[in-house]
Design a protein around this motif. Structure first.
Motif, mmCIF file in Angstrom:
data_model
loop_
_atom_site.group_PDB
_atom_site.id
_atom_site.type_symbol
_atom_site.label_atom_id
_atom_site.label_comp_id
_atom_site.label_asym_id
_atom_site.label_seq_id
_atom_site.Cartn_x
_atom_site.Cartn_y
_atom_site.Cartn_z
ATOM 1 N N ARG A 237 0.848 -1.212 0.000
ATOM 2 C CA ARG A 237 0.000 0.000 0.000
ATOM 3 C C ARG A 237 0.877 1.254 0.000
ATOM 4 O O ARG A 237 2.042 1.185 0.408
ATOM 5 C CB ARG A 237 -0.898 0.025 1.243
ATOM 6 C CG ARG A 237 -1.665 -1.259 1.452
ATOM 7 C CD ARG A 237 -2.646 -1.137 2.620
ATOM 8 N NE ARG A 237 -3.203 -2.453 2.897
ATOM 9 C CZ ARG A 237 -3.310 -3.001 4.107
ATOM 10 N NH1 ARG A 237 -2.921 -2.324 5.183
ATOM 11 N NH2 ARG A 237 -3.815 -4.197 4.268
ATOM 12 N N TYR A 238 0.276 2.368 -0.405
ATOM 13 C CA TYR A 238 1.024 3.634 -0.399
ATOM 14 C C TYR A 238 0.070 4.774 -0.050
ATOM 15 O O TYR A 238 -1.002 4.889 -0.635
ATOM 16 C CB TYR A 238 1.642 3.886 -1.782
ATOM 17 C CG TYR A 238 2.858 4.793 -1.735
ATOM 18 C CD1 TYR A 238 4.146 4.277 -1.853
ATOM 19 C CD2 TYR A 238 2.718 6.174 -1.550
ATOM 20 C CE1 TYR A 238 5.272 5.099 -1.797
ATOM 21 C CE2 TYR A 238 3.834 6.999 -1.490
ATOM 22 C CZ TYR A 238 5.106 6.460 -1.625
ATOM 23 O OH TYR A 238 6.215 7.267 -1.565
ATOM 24 N N LEU A 239 0.481 5.570 0.915
ATOM 25 C CA LEU A 239 -0.321 6.734 1.308
ATOM 26 C C LEU A 239 0.348 8.011 0.813
ATOM 27 O O LEU A 239 1.516 8.262 1.114
ATOM 28 C CB LEU A 239 -0.404 6.844 2.836
ATOM 29 C CG LEU A 239 -1.066 5.714 3.611
ATOM 30 C CD1 LEU A 239 -0.936 5.965 5.124
ATOM 31 C CD2 LEU A 239 -2.548 5.637 3.225
ATOM 32 N N LEU A 240 -0.391 8.777 0.052
ATOM 33 C CA LEU A 240 0.124 10.063 -0.429
ATOM 34 C C LEU A 240 -1.064 11.019 -0.513
ATOM 35 O O LEU A 240 -1.819 11.000 -1.496
ATOM 36 C CB LEU A 240 0.773 9.891 -1.812
ATOM 37 C CG LEU A 240 1.442 11.133 -2.389
ATOM 38 C CD1 LEU A 240 2.800 11.381 -1.735
ATOM 39 C CD2 LEU A 240 1.629 11.007 -3.901
ATOM 40 N N ARG A 241 -1.264 11.793 0.529
ATOM 41 C CA ARG A 241 -2.410 12.707 0.486
ATOM 42 C C ARG A 241 -2.243 13.693 -0.669
ATOM 43 O O ARG A 241 -1.135 14.205 -0.877
ATOM 44 C CB ARG A 241 -2.504 13.478 1.797
ATOM 45 C CG ARG A 241 -2.912 12.615 2.981
ATOM 46 C CD ARG A 241 -3.053 13.497 4.191
ATOM 47 N NE ARG A 241 -3.574 12.795 5.332
ATOM 48 C CZ ARG A 241 -3.841 13.392 6.492
ATOM 49 N NH1 ARG A 241 -3.609 14.700 6.628
ATOM 50 N NH2 ARG A 241 -4.318 12.708 7.500
ATOM 51 N N HIS A 242 -3.321 13.966 -1.392
ATOM 52 C CA HIS A 242 -3.209 14.956 -2.473
ATOM 53 C C HIS A 242 -3.192 16.369 -1.898
ATOM 54 O O HIS A 242 -2.797 17.291 -2.556
ATOM 55 C CB HIS A 242 -4.317 14.755 -3.512
ATOM 56 C CG HIS A 242 -5.700 14.958 -2.996
ATOM 57 N ND1 HIS A 242 -6.353 14.012 -2.227
ATOM 58 C CD2 HIS A 242 -6.551 16.005 -3.082
ATOM 59 C CE1 HIS A 242 -7.543 14.474 -1.898
ATOM 60 N NE2 HIS A 242 -7.684 15.681 -2.393
ATOM 61 N N GLU A 243 -3.635 16.522 -0.647
ATOM 62 C CA GLU A 243 -3.626 17.764 0.151
ATOM 63 C C GLU A 243 -4.725 18.759 -0.234
ATOM 64 O O GLU A 243 -5.357 19.340 0.633
ATOM 65 C CB GLU A 243 -2.264 18.484 0.151
ATOM 66 C CG GLU A 243 -1.040 17.602 0.414
ATOM 67 C CD GLU A 243 -0.981 16.947 1.809
ATOM 68 O OE1 GLU A 243 -1.880 17.156 2.615
ATOM 69 O OE2 GLU A 243 -0.014 16.194 2.050
ATOM 70 N N THR A 244 -4.955 18.970 -1.506
ATOM 71 C CA THR A 244 -6.093 19.751 -2.000
ATOM 72 C C THR A 244 -6.168 19.480 -3.495
ATOM 73 O O THR A 244 -5.123 19.326 -4.137
ATOM 74 C CB THR A 244 -5.955 21.265 -1.769
ATOM 75 O OG1 THR A 244 -6.995 21.960 -2.499
ATOM 76 C CG2 THR A 244 -4.611 21.811 -2.249
ATOM 77 N N ALA A 245 -7.372 19.392 -4.035
ATOM 78 C CA ALA A 245 -7.498 19.058 -5.453
ATOM 79 C C ALA A 245 -7.559 20.317 -6.316
ATOM 80 O O ALA A 245 -7.777 20.235 -7.526
ATOM 81 C CB ALA A 245 -8.733 18.191 -5.672
ATOM 82 N N ASN A 246 -7.366 21.488 -5.692
ATOM 83 C CA ASN A 246 -7.431 22.740 -6.447
ATOM 84 C C ASN A 246 -6.006 23.294 -6.638
ATOM 85 O O ASN A 246 -5.315 23.566 -5.653
ATOM 86 C CB ASN A 246 -8.303 23.732 -5.671
ATOM 87 C CG ASN A 246 -8.392 25.061 -6.381
ATOM 88 O OD1 ASN A 246 -7.415 25.787 -6.471
ATOM 89 N ND2 ASN A 246 -9.559 25.368 -6.894
ATOM 90 N N PRO A 247 -5.576 23.463 -7.904
ATOM 91 C CA PRO A 247 -4.176 23.849 -8.146
ATOM 92 C C PRO A 247 -3.782 25.193 -7.514
ATOM 93 O O PRO A 247 -2.651 25.328 -7.024
ATOM 94 C CB PRO A 247 -4.061 23.921 -9.671
ATOM 95 C CG PRO A 247 -5.385 23.575 -10.237
ATOM 96 C CD PRO A 247 -6.330 23.189 -9.141
ATOM 97 N N GLU A 248 -4.706 26.171 -7.498
ATOM 98 C CA GLU A 248 -4.349 27.471 -6.885
ATOM 99 C C GLU A 248 -4.182 27.309 -5.377
ATOM 100 O O GLU A 248 -3.263 27.840 -4.773
ATOM 101 C CB GLU A 248 -5.420 28.545 -7.142
ATOM 102 C CG GLU A 248 -5.400 29.125 -8.551
ATOM 103 C CD GLU A 248 -6.143 28.222 -9.524
ATOM 104 O OE1 GLU A 248 -7.288 27.838 -9.217
ATOM 105 O OE2 GLU A 248 -5.568 27.873 -10.582
ATOM 106 N N HIS A 249 -5.117 26.581 -4.780
ATOM 107 C CA HIS A 249 -5.015 26.342 -3.340
ATOM 108 C C HIS A 249 -3.724 25.568 -3.035
ATOM 109 O O HIS A 249 -3.002 25.887 -2.083
ATOM 110 C CB HIS A 249 -6.257 25.577 -2.848
ATOM 111 C CG HIS A 249 -6.310 25.405 -1.363
ATOM 112 N ND1 HIS A 249 -6.803 24.273 -0.758
ATOM 113 C CD2 HIS A 249 -5.897 26.206 -0.358
ATOM 114 C CE1 HIS A 249 -6.706 24.399 0.556
ATOM 115 N NE2 HIS A 249 -6.149 25.558 0.830
#
Ligand code: SAM
Ligand code: FES
Length: 348
Positions: free
Chosen positions: A159-171
């Motif tokens: 398994r691998y955990l990698l949060r995308h953190e926010t899906a909005n490029p500006e944010h």
């Protein structure tokens, strides 16, 4: 308000809503609509996983990091962080102790630390898998090339955990220094999925500049990626970062996002995070009751725990793993759930 109930019904049925509809729930939810959502989330979760709560042994093996994420207490510029690295032997000792306590998943998490070359990671993963063939190994070591991920997978990482953190490029740009892009983060996540990892994305709730619309975008991204795991916890400020004076995310919004995520991906493995337990004494219990089904107690040696400080006031940094597991067991029993000694794989 009846509109929010209708939207929750629609989400349960279709597993997806329009962005405006998600935003409407996020901006207009109340404690009554929350209870309605959480009851559905529990039913959906119990249909797949029953009342079992899976445990993951978290081994925080390095707090060196080449990155400089603005929110993170172990970012490169956090000059007061006391840095440490665990040796392969120390990591194996953590696994041995964890195995004895009933853990069947080990999560190796750390900053992006060049000291641990691909070969070193491959060696650690292979050793754990050889000694504990009945256990899953999860990596959470950031953005790498597809080639590196492939080597880790071949070594046996599950398994691998990698949060995308926010899906909005500006944010994303407001939370990270130049050079880190959402595009690459998402490239990593699709590579991981294609390579057959049980893959986890995720985000912080209440990170600076986050809007209801951004949270709606997170749900749309999750629906598109169809990850096996989603890590959701509150943003909590760390005193030695540019966001030291920002507000933490709220319990209510984290619980809401857990409940909504459960309806978007019914089978998802969803942790009630340590950060959630940090902002409220019953945070993890409430997380489980909102649809979560995983907890991730710390297996790192006690002398390094306080050094892996991503945010202020992190709980459980003074406890031994055995105490944490006993404490969590009691907490889960108090709400009618039980910790299980199981790999706790994603169920199709
Ligand atoms: N370096 C790896 C990575 O970037 O995925 C793993 C370690 S990183 C510290 C793990 C997660 O901690 C991040 O994805 C982030 O969401 C979370 N985190 C970092 N700083 C935080 C803070 N101040 N409050 C809450 N969560 C935080
Ligand atoms: Fe690298 Fe947080 S900035 S782990």
């Amino acid at each position: 308000m009846s509109r929010i109930f209708e939207l929750i019904d629609k989400l349960e049925k279709d597993r997806i809503l329009l962005k405006e509809e998600f935003s409407e729930i996020i901006s207009g939810h109340t404690s009554e609509t929350d209870e309605y959502l959480f009851a559905k989330a529990r039913t959906v979760r119990e249909r797949v996983y029953g009342k079992d709560v899976y445990i993951r042994g978290l081994i925080e093996f390095t707090n060196y990091c080449k990155n400089d994420c603005l929110y993170c207490g172990i970012r490169r510029s956090a000059k007061n962080a006391e840095r440490y690295r665990l040796t392969e032997e120390q990591i194996m000792d953590c696994c041995e102790m964890g195995y004895g306590l009933g853990f069947r998943t080990f999560v190796l998490q750390g900053g992006e630390d060049g000291f641990y070359t691909d070969d070193k990671i491959v060696s650690i993963v292979s050793r754990i898998k050889a000694k504990y063939p009945d256990c899953a190994v999860t990596l959470s070591i950031g953005e790498k090339s597809r080639d590196s991920y492939e080597k880790f997978r071949k070594a046996g990482a599950d398994r691998y955990l990698l949060r995308h953190e926010t899906a909005n490029p500006e944010h994303y740009g407001k939370l990270h220094p130049k050079g880190l892009t959402l595009e690459n983060r998402m490239r990593c996540l699709s590579d991981l999925k294609e390579l057959g990892f049980q893959t986890g994305c995720g985000f912080m709730v209440g990170s600076p500049y986050q809007t209801a619309e951004n949270l709606a975008e997170d749900l749309l991204y999750i629906s598109k990626l169809q990850p096996q795991m989603v890590g959701i916890g509150p943003f909590i400020p760390h005193h030695d970062t540019p966001f030291a004076n920002e507000k933490a995310g709220t319990l209510e919004t984290v619980l809401l996002m857990l409940g909504l995520t459960r309806l978007v991906v019914p089978n998802v493995l969803l942790p009630a995070t340590t950060a959630l337990g940090t902002i409220h004494p019953k945070g993890r219990e409430k997380g489980i009751l909102a649809g979560a089904n995983v907890v991730m107690p710390n297996l790192s040696p006690s002398d390094v725990r306080k050094k892996y400080l991503l945010y202020d006031n992190k709980i459980c940094t003074g406890d031994e793993a055995a105490e944490c597991i006993a404490c969590l067991g009691r907490r889960m029993e108090s709400i009618g759930y039980r910790l299980v000694s199981d790999r706790g794989d994603f169920k199709e």
